[in-house]
Design a protein around this motif. Structure first.
Motif, PDB file in Angstrom:
ATOM      1  N   ARG A  71       0.890  -1.321  -0.159  1.00  0.00           N
ATOM      2  CA  ARG A  71       0.105  -0.059   0.262  1.00  0.00           C
ATOM      3  C   ARG A  71       1.089   1.160  -0.394  1.00  0.00           C
ATOM      4  N   ASN A  98      -0.682   6.364 -12.236  1.00  0.00           N
ATOM      5  CA  ASN A  98      -2.122   6.102 -11.655  1.00  0.00           C
ATOM      6  C   ASN A  98      -1.592   5.885 -10.089  1.00  0.00           C
ATOM      7  N   ALA A 150      -1.206   6.642  -6.252  1.00  0.00           N
ATOM      8  CA  ALA A 150      -2.168   7.853  -5.639  1.00  0.00           C
ATOM      9  C   ALA A 150      -2.078   7.269  -4.115  1.00  0.00           C
ATOM     10  N   LYS A 192      -3.782   3.257  -2.200  1.00  0.00           N
ATOM     11  CA  LYS A 192      -4.032   1.621  -2.591  1.00  0.00           C
ATOM     12  C   LYS A 192      -2.954   1.329  -2.352  1.00  0.00           C
ATOM     13  N   LEU A 193      -3.925  -0.203  -2.916  1.00  0.00           N
ATOM     14  CA  LEU A 193      -2.591  -1.149  -3.218  1.00  0.00           C
ATOM     15  C   LEU A 193      -2.052  -1.532  -4.331  1.00  0.00           C
ATOM     16  N   PHE A 194      -0.558  -2.144  -4.743  1.00  0.00           N
ATOM     17  CA  PHE A 194       0.220  -2.416  -5.694  1.00  0.00           C
ATOM     18  C   PHE A 194       0.570  -3.641  -5.673  1.00  0.00           C
ATOM     19  N   THR A 222      -3.335  -1.832 -11.047  1.00  0.00           N
ATOM     20  CA  THR A 222      -4.234  -0.972  -9.793  1.00  0.00           C
ATOM     21  C   THR A 222      -4.480  -2.865  -8.463  1.00  0.00           C
ATOM     22  N   PRO A 263      -7.716  -4.184  -6.076  1.00  0.00           N
ATOM     23  CA  PRO A 263      -8.798  -3.851  -5.063  1.00  0.00           C
ATOM     24  C   PRO A 263      -8.330  -3.560  -3.272  1.00  0.00           C
ATOM     25  N   GLU A 264      -9.403  -3.023  -3.041  1.00  0.00           N
ATOM     26  CA  GLU A 264      -9.377  -2.096  -1.933  1.00  0.00           C
ATOM     27  C   GLU A 264      -9.830  -3.709  -0.600  1.00  0.00           C
TER      28      GLU A 264
END
Length: 800
Positions: free
Chosen positions: A49, A82, A84, A87-89, A137, A139-140
């Motif tokens: 994150r 993208n 931010a 966000k999770l990557f 990206t 998902p949460e």
């Protein structure tokens, strides 16, 4: 077909390793061509994150991110647009390895130390999964710090399985699971989870479904409202990509996942774009058109099946949907099709149009219609999960979604005949693992009846059941045996005898045998300039051509021989070429039409002679040398041909002869027309011939006798004949007039020039007289020869 082992394990527990699975599949008829491990190179990739994001102090376009990956916090630089905060990557710390084998470390960017990196889908080896430029990206609800390789499903093993055309049931995960259950001992089949279908009437008016053609025995429609078109969840996109398909949108991906699982193709229509609230399946009208999803306008034939709404075509059944009803970003209401179509017609349409979609691939091999509703339920459930859709009302069903019940008897004697064993209990156990159920009420002591699973469209006779048993037990386990007795020798047919003689004679004269396709391109025949009305210029069309250049049946052997010649010349061969071929040609007898039902298939011998392009080594070929070849070939079958001046549309005028045998036309001998030779880039004369083998087969064989003991006496006869009179006609006249003692006639001189009247030529023949019983006297010969000369003069010939 690409099969995900992780996904497959949701349907079957397999104690064996992947190599054993691949070996057993291959040995039982499903060849595993490749084993892929998509995440094999990846190491140490975690879900991270972004905690903070700052511009790089000196380098424009770069930003410095602080990343929490569950095992600590790291700083890395990124140029992704993208990225931010929050966000999770996917994140790879120093020591992590990317899909291309790159090992990450720490790197200094103008005073900022970057530790590892945040990753894109391409760096993970799954570029098709990307929906936006930059990082992948997540998902949460993705678990922070978890192994991203496993969470995305990249720890999978993909089996690339070659499916034979008769096993359409194996074009699905369910089918592969059943196959493994049948061939691998110790496996446990898990029942697939089938989501519940909604119930009740549709909340919107819809007129229903009409089936106007027997090519669609069953058709179902489901309704989903309030969908929001967008990308599928990332793990669904990964699964679609690993199975060999491109992720498109949440609605389309839902249909593809259900198809991959059940083997039932599905198609989604935008309800608001349908011309009417009604679906009809009918045959296309000849010349009707439809613009398919690929944006191309297709011209239809009467055997094509159409999905229509309000009389307007909205889909090419079983092959591809129409552009006028496709799912778009504005779609909110979806009607979902699950249907059964005639596999032969779908296969023909797909091949003729060159549309090789996943749906057509499955329909052409046979789809179990009982899978339509389970696949519909799964796809609708996915649309609710992926797109927030509302499932509205029970599916509309037209036709019968059940497969007709089929039974096959297996007899103990048949099992023993093929496998040298007759353990019916073991055979029954094997068949039951494949889904065949024994019908107990028809059981006999030496025979058992089995109900065939709806999915096994390839099983219809007793031998099919034997094959199921044999491939599991192993063909190598069937005992080797010698035939109980040898059959008596057989004699060759007259056709086989003729073909052998012709082959030996042709090869003895320097010809090389060719075997060319019976299918040719229409352009190959047009090159020969057949006039209107010549049936050789009106070929029979192939219903399902394998290629555009093999779309009609040959009407002559010459096009195939010419293509073989040109292929050799373009490959650099410069020497003399002599080729021959024996084969059928296909000629109409009805004169018109395209069905080819009224036709004949005569057997022809054809040949071409080309002197070569290298003049230093070119063969000394001309019309008469090739004529000698034709005479030798005919004499191999005890036939003496006659040559008459003729014309062919592709023959050089003046150097074209028709071949006659027993007074009937049998073929041609010619020099190719120079204009055609020039168009084919032939820089030397080409000679060609074709002979109908019916004229050669069954002729009287050679008769052998003792050598004649008495000598022949020779006389010459020279006469003037009009130029248009063939020498063969004059020779025939001499043979009729010469009497019983005639032994042979040979033309030895042809002269035109001084002292010869214009329009005439001089022919000189050597006439041999002989008796098998005695030596002839000069007086007898003079009398006979004088009578011959008088007879020729009486018929209008001028003797010299």
């Amino acid at each position: 077909m690409l099969v995900s082992l992780n996904w497959l394990k949701e349907l079957i527990r397999i104690p064996a390793g992947v190599d054993e699975i691949a070996h057993r599949l291959t040995m039982t008829g499903c060849e595993v061509e490749e084993i892929r491990r998509p995440g094999e190179a990846l190491q140490d990739i975690f879900i991270g994150r972004v905690l903070s994001l700052e511009p790089h102090p000196t380098r424009e376009g770069l930003r410095v991110a602080r990343v929490d990956y569950g095992r600590g916090r790291k700083t890395c630089t990124t140029a992704a647009p993208n990225v931010a905060v929050g966000k999770l990557f996917p994140y790879a710390p120093p020591g992590g390895v990317l899909a291309d084998g790159t090992v990450l470390g720490m790197r200094d960017f103008d005073g900022v130390l970057s530790e590892g990196m945040l990753l894109s889908a391409e760096e993970l080896g799954i570029p098709d999964v990307e929906v936006e430029f930059g990082l992948l990206t997540l998902p949460e609800d993705a678990p922070l710090g978890a192994d991203c390789i496993a969470w995305l499903g990249l720890d999978d093993v993909i089996l690339d399985i070659s499916i034979t055309p008769n096993r359409g049931d194996l074009l699905s995960l369910v089918g592969i699971a059943r196959e493994l259950y049948g061939i691998l001992p110790g496996t446990e089949l898990l029942p697939p989870e089938v989501p519940a279908l909604p119930e009740g009437p549709w909340p919107i008016p819809f007129e229903g479904i009409t089936l106007e053609d027997e090519g669609c025995p069953a058709y179902s429609l489901g309704l989903i409202r309030n969908v929001r078109i967008g990308p599928s969840p990332v793990r669904a996109r990964v699964r679609v990509s690993l199975c060999g398909m491109r992720p498109i949108s949440n609605v389309v991906d839902a249909t593809n996942l259900a198809m991959l699982f059940w083997g039932q193709p599905l198609h989604a229509f935008d309800l608001d774009r349908l011309p009417a609230r009604h679906i009809a399946v009918r045959a296309a009208r000849k010349g009707e058109t439809i613009t398919t999803l690929d944006g191309k306008e297709r011209v239809l034939e009467e055997e094509d099946l159409l999905i229509t709404s309000g009389g307007v075509a909205v889909g090419l059944a079983g092959v591809m949907g129409g552009a006028n009803s496709e799912i778009s970003d504005t779609t909110t209401t979806v009607v979902l099709e699950a249907a059964s179509f005639d596999r032969v017609r779908i296969g023909r349409t797909s091949r003729r149009m060159g549309l090789h979609s996943e749906a057509a691939f499955r329909y052409a091999r046979g789809v179990d219609r009982t899978k339509a509703l389970p696949a519909l339920a799964m796809a609708m459930a996915y649309m609710r999960e992926f797109a927030g859709g509302e499932l509205c009302g029970a599916p509309l069903v037209a036709g019968d979604p059940r497969e007709p019940r089929r039974t096959v008897i297996l007899r103990e004697s048949t099992l023993r005949t093929y496998l040298m064993s007759a353990n019916m209990d073991e055979a029954s156990a094997t068949l039951e693992r494949f889904g065949f159920t024994e019908v107990r009420e028809f059981r006999e002591e030496a025979a058992r009846t089995f109900a065939v699973p709806a999915s096994r469209l390839d099983v219809s006779i007793e031998e099919d059941l034997v094959e199921e048993v044999a491939r599991v037990e192993g063909y190598d386990t069937v005992p080797v045996r010698i035939p109980p007795h040898l059959y008596a020798s057989a004699s060759l047919t007259t056709l086989m005898t003729a073909l052998r003689r012709l082959r030996e004679s042709a090869m003895g004269r320097g010809f090389v045998e060719m075997i060319t396709y019976s299918f040719v391109a229409p352009e190959d025949l047009r090159v020969l300039r057949f006039p209107e009305g010549d049936r050789r210029g009106n070929p029979i069309a192939v219903v399902n051509p394998i290629a555009a250049d093999q779309s009609v049946m040959r009407t002559s052997l010459l096009p195939g021989l010419l293509k073989a010649l040109l292929r050799n010349l373009r490959g650099g061969f410069r020497g003399p070429i002599r080729m021959f071929e024996q084969g059928k040609v296909f000629l109409r007898t009805d004169g018109a039409g395209s069905s080819g039902e009224a036709h004949e298939e005569p057997f022809f011998l054809g040949g071409i002679v080309f002197p070569g392009r290298d003049r230093r080594f070119a063969a000394d070929e001309d019309f008469f040398s090739v004529k000698a070849d034709v005479i030798a070939l005919c004499e191999a079958c005890a036939v003496r041909p006659e040559f008459v001046q003729g014309e062919e549309p592709f023959g050089h005028k003046g150097r074209t002869a028709w071949i006659r045998i027993d007074g009937k036309d049998a073929g041609y001998l010619l020099a190719l027309k120079p204009l055609i030779g020039g168009a084919l880039d032939l820089d030397a004369p080409l000679y060609a011939f074709e002979i109908n083998l019916e004229s050669l087969v069954g002729q009287v064989s050679y008769q052998f006798s003792e050598p004649m003991r008495y000598p022949a006496i020779y006389r010459d006869v020279s006469l003037l004949v009009p130029k248009g009179t063939p020498a063969a006609a004059v020779e025939a006249e001499i043979r009729r007039l010469a009497g019983d003692f005639l032994w042979d006639v040979r033309l030895f001189d042809v002269y035109e020039g001084e002292s010869i009247p214009e329009g005439h030529r001089s022919l000189a023949f050597s006439v041999a007289y002989r008796s098998a019983e005695r030596t002839l006297s000069d007086e007898e010969i003079e009398g006979r020869h004088g009578a011959l000369r008088s007879g020729l003069a009486a018929r209008g010939y001028t003797l010299r």
